[in-house]
Every structure is written in C-alpha cells, then in structure tokens.
Design a protein around this motif. Sequence first.
Motif, PDB file in Angstrom:
ATOM      1  N   GLY A 216     -15.964 -21.901  -1.175  1.00 52.96           N
ATOM      2  CA  GLY A 216     -15.708 -20.510  -0.860  1.00 52.96           C
ATOM      3  C   GLY A 216     -16.949 -19.523  -0.106  1.00 52.96           C
ATOM      4  O   GLY A 216     -16.606 -18.313   0.148  1.00 52.96           O
TER       5      GLY A 216
ATOM      6  N   GLY B 197      -4.114  -3.804 -11.386  1.00 49.64           N
ATOM      7  CA  GLY B 197      -3.386  -4.792 -11.298  1.00 49.64           C
ATOM      8  C   GLY B 197      -3.811  -5.879 -10.478  1.00 49.64           C
ATOM      9  O   GLY B 197      -3.323  -6.959 -10.183  1.00 49.64           O
ATOM     10  N   SER B 198      -4.899  -5.393  -9.668  1.00 47.22           N
ATOM     11  CA  SER B 198      -5.394  -6.397  -8.824  1.00 47.22           C
ATOM     12  C   SER B 198      -6.613  -7.311  -9.492  1.00 47.22           C
ATOM     13  O   SER B 198      -7.207  -6.893  -9.843  1.00 47.22           O
ATOM     14  CB  SER B 198      -6.000  -5.785  -7.398  1.00 47.22           C
ATOM     15  N   SER B 199      -6.540  -8.667  -8.975  1.00 42.63           N
ATOM     16  CA  SER B 199      -7.419  -9.512  -9.396  1.00 42.63           C
ATOM     17  C   SER B 199      -8.574 -10.013  -8.395  1.00 42.63           C
ATOM     18  O   SER B 199      -9.091 -10.979  -8.644  1.00 42.63           O
ATOM     19  CB  SER B 199      -6.778 -10.560 -10.054  1.00 42.63           C
ATOM     20  N   TYR B 200      -8.282  -9.318  -7.409  1.00 37.47           N
ATOM     21  CA  TYR B 200      -8.972  -9.710  -6.222  1.00 37.47           C
ATOM     22  C   TYR B 200     -10.745  -9.482  -6.292  1.00 37.47           C
ATOM     23  O   TYR B 200     -11.096  -8.541  -6.878  1.00 37.47           O
ATOM     24  CB  TYR B 200      -8.739  -8.915  -4.905  1.00 37.47           C
ATOM     25  N   ALA B 201     -11.468 -10.661  -6.406  1.00 39.65           N
ATOM     26  CA  ALA B 201     -12.690 -10.660  -6.787  1.00 39.65           C
ATOM     27  C   ALA B 201     -13.690 -10.390  -5.539  1.00 39.65           C
ATOM     28  O   ALA B 201     -13.290 -10.808  -4.491  1.00 39.65           O
ATOM     29  CB  ALA B 201     -13.164 -11.845  -7.454  1.00 39.65           C
ATOM     30  N   TYR B 202     -14.614  -9.508  -5.692  1.00 37.12           N
ATOM     31  CA  TYR B 202     -15.548  -9.360  -4.577  1.00 37.12           C
ATOM     32  C   TYR B 202     -16.117 -10.669  -3.987  1.00 37.12           C
ATOM     33  O   TYR B 202     -16.400 -11.529  -4.904  1.00 37.12           O
ATOM     34  CB  TYR B 202     -16.534  -8.241  -5.194  1.00 37.12           C
ATOM     35  N   PRO B 203     -16.151 -10.602  -2.621  1.00 32.19           N
ATOM     36  CA  PRO B 203     -16.669 -12.035  -2.075  1.00 32.19           C
ATOM     37  C   PRO B 203     -18.046 -12.689  -2.720  1.00 32.19           C
ATOM     38  O   PRO B 203     -18.355 -13.931  -2.613  1.00 32.19           O
ATOM     39  CB  PRO B 203     -16.675 -11.837  -0.719  1.00 32.19           C
TER      40      PRO B 203
ATOM     41  N   VAL C  90      -8.066  -0.900  -7.541  1.00 28.49           N
ATOM     42  CA  VAL C  90      -6.763  -0.981  -7.495  1.00 28.49           C
ATOM     43  C   VAL C  90      -6.050  -1.609  -8.683  1.00 28.49           C
ATOM     44  O   VAL C  90      -6.394  -2.581  -8.979  1.00 28.49           O
ATOM     45  CB  VAL C  90      -6.096  -1.668  -6.362  1.00 28.49           C
TER      46      VAL C  90
ATOM     47  N   GLN D 282      -5.121   5.824  -4.480  1.00 29.74           N
ATOM     48  CA  GLN D 282      -5.531   4.511  -3.857  1.00 29.74           C
ATOM     49  C   GLN D 282      -6.149   4.264  -2.551  1.00 29.74           C
ATOM     50  O   GLN D 282      -7.126   3.149  -2.393  1.00 29.74           O
ATOM     51  CB  GLN D 282      -4.192   3.697  -3.756  1.00 29.74           C
TER      52      GLN D 282
ATOM     53  N   ARG E 250     -15.981   1.016  -3.694  1.00 30.40           N
ATOM     54  CA  ARG E 250     -15.329  -0.366  -4.369  1.00 30.40           C
ATOM     55  C   ARG E 250     -15.228   0.012  -5.906  1.00 30.40           C
ATOM     56  O   ARG E 250     -14.575  -0.689  -6.578  1.00 30.40           O
ATOM     57  CB  ARG E 250     -16.159  -1.383  -4.035  1.00 30.40           C
TER      58      ARG E 250
ATOM     59  N   HIS F  33     -10.460   3.737  -2.381  1.00 31.34           N
ATOM     60  CA  HIS F  33     -11.061   2.280  -2.589  1.00 31.34           C
ATOM     61  C   HIS F  33     -11.563   1.753  -1.399  1.00 31.34           C
ATOM     62  O   HIS F  33     -12.491   0.888  -1.296  1.00 31.34           O
ATOM     63  CB  HIS F  33     -10.167   1.137  -3.385  1.00 31.34           C
ATOM     64  N   ILE F  34     -11.098   2.236  -0.218  1.00 28.84           N
ATOM     65  CA  ILE F  34     -11.745   1.700   0.965  1.00 28.84           C
ATOM     66  C   ILE F  34     -13.047   2.309   1.180  1.00 28.84           C
ATOM     67  O   ILE F  34     -13.900   1.595   1.839  1.00 28.84           O
ATOM     68  CB  ILE F  34     -10.816   2.385   2.144  1.00 28.84           C
TER      69      ILE F  34
END
Lengths: 231, 137
Positions: free
Chosen positions: A207, A19-25, A17, A6, A13, A9-10
């Motif tokens: 955003g 299960g993560s739904s974080y979208a790139y900005p 990860v 894990q 990209r 990913h630092i």
Amino acid sequence: MAAPGQRLHILDRKIAVPGSSYAYPTTRDTRVGIVSASSNAYAAAGGRTTEVSLSAFSFLLSEMVQHVQARVTSIDALERRLEEAGYAVGLRVLELQQFRDKSVGKRKTRLLQALQWVSADMWRALFGKTADSLERSTENADEYMIHELQPITNVFVSVPPDLGQLNCAAYIAGIIAGALDGACFPATVTAHTIELAGQEANITAAGGPRCKTVFLVKFSEEVMRREAQLA
Amino acid sequence: MFLQLFIINKSGSLIFHQDLSPAAPRLSSNDSLRLGSTFHSLHAIAAQVAPIASSGIEKLETATYRLRCLQTLTGAKFVITAQPNTPELEVVLQGIYELYTDYVLKNPFYELEMPIRCELFTQHLEKLVERYNAASR
C-alpha cells in the motif's frame, strides 16, 4: 445531512469523523513544520506551536501550483517556478536552524557535512524525519542524490498523464538549493520521479507509494575546486 | 458486497463512477451518466414533495440491492449501491468522502466540478473497499 462540525476535518485532520476507520496513508505524523530540539522551549516561552497542519500546507501548495500553472507554458518552466518559490524558504531555514541549534556550533565548511546537514538536520526540522538516503553519483564527482520515498509535497498529488514527469517536489528541490547556496555551496537541484523497482518495490508493496523522488544535487565548479583544495 | 459508487456534483452531473466488485451490473458510460443525473433529480423531487423538511433520499432498501446516499455540505452526492444485507454503507461513504477531500480536493491538478481522474484516489478507494468487502465475508 452532515452535521455542522463535519466539514472541519478537511482543514484539520485532528477532528476525526465519528465511526470512520480510515487510516492516514503514512505512518508519519500528520503535522509538518519547524520542529527543532529547541522547539519545546519556544512553545513554552511564546506559547506558539512550531508545527503546521499537513492539510493546510497541502491546500496552500495546491493553490501555489495552480497559480504558477496558469502562468507558464511548459512543464519545465512550472518546475523552475516552484524551485524559485522554495529557494527563499531554503535560505531562511538555513538561517533559522543555525540560530536555533546552538549546539551545532560552527557552520559547515565541507561539502559532505553540508549535504548531511541538509538530508538529516534540515529534513528533520522541516518534515520531522531524515531523508531516506543520501548517495554519491557513480558517474560524476560533483553530483549527489537525496532519496525520499514520499515527499510531503506529493502525499495527495496525482500528476495527470499529460504533464508527464512533473514532480511537485521541485518546491523541495528549491529549498535544498536555497539552503546550500546560503551556506556557500551553490548547486543546481532538480527533483525527479523514479519508479520503484526490486527490493524497494516489495517493501512498499503493502500500500505504499509506487514512485520515489530523487533530488539530484549538482554542485558548481567553484565548490568542487574549493573542496579539492581543502582535502 | 458493495456494487457501485457514483459521485454526483452539485449541478447533477456524474463526476466519478466505479464498479466495486465483479458482481456489479455492467453499465455503459452513457448509462451511468444518465443514472447519475436521474438520481440527482429524484433526490431533489423527494426533498420537495416530502411532507416535512427533508434533505432528500438517504437510503433505498429493496429486495435486490441497497443504496445509500451521502450529500455533503458543498452539494456533492456520494452514492453507493450494495447487495442486500451489506452492513456499514454509511461508514464506507464517510471513508470515501474523506479520501475525496484528501486525494481529490488537495490535488492541484483537479478542477472543481469536473470528472475525477486522480490515480491516488482510485488506488485508495480500491483498498478501502477491499478491506470492507473482506471484513463482511
């Protein structure tokens, strides 16, 4: 405990990860770098990629800013040092792009051509997009402005209030200055942070960034004299 | 609904605290600092007294709130509290961890282990939490 993979990913990209739904900005590709028309041929020939990870770039830039910050006493000096670092990159980008884009042919001799090359072709080669706009100053004939909503140097940077108007895009300003100087259009280029107002603010309200960066290009006298003769 | 977020560094001091909804209990900054280091100690004790190899407290389920803790490989702890029956706590924590690696660690003006004051991080955190709160409503 986090699984061993894990932490990667630092750095890259591409490893998401689960299960993560974080979208790139940004909607932009997460990779930056030299992507020219001939880059495919390059990759095919040498098997090497011409793009670098945005994370890797951000970490490197972050270290560079910290390194410089420890050695200067004023915000101005910090920006100058970043510009110096970018200057050398600009010279090389000019050389490399002129070499690769053989279709372009002759080198640019007119001021507007050179500026357009910077804000479109060079921008695409470095950042994978063109600059958001190129404007001429209404007050001074020798001043031009290149607008960029989110320069890649600022994607992850929050400038603390005590550093005021500091803009890390000074590095990109240096690149512009280097490329223009290499093409025999000496100019001083500075990066400025401008708060978005009116229409632009509405567009990015969902955003997006709250500020944009304006690169102020001020050509030296000799360039303006030559330009007048050519006209 | 999520209540609060704490980020505790590897030496046990609180480096970030944020109320995630109006329903969050009001804490003075001293109280949240104390709470952060107390949790850090309890976490360490829990790991030691466990009869099997343990990585410490991962979650607490109570009648009045839920707590979930994510410890990263570098020793930082992300702790989130929420009202009972709030789903996806660990997913949100992963999202927050990702925001931290982006907007805190890649920010040249952030010093490691120091309190987090990064505008972009707070902005994106608010957006992330808002999205999950809206989805669970």
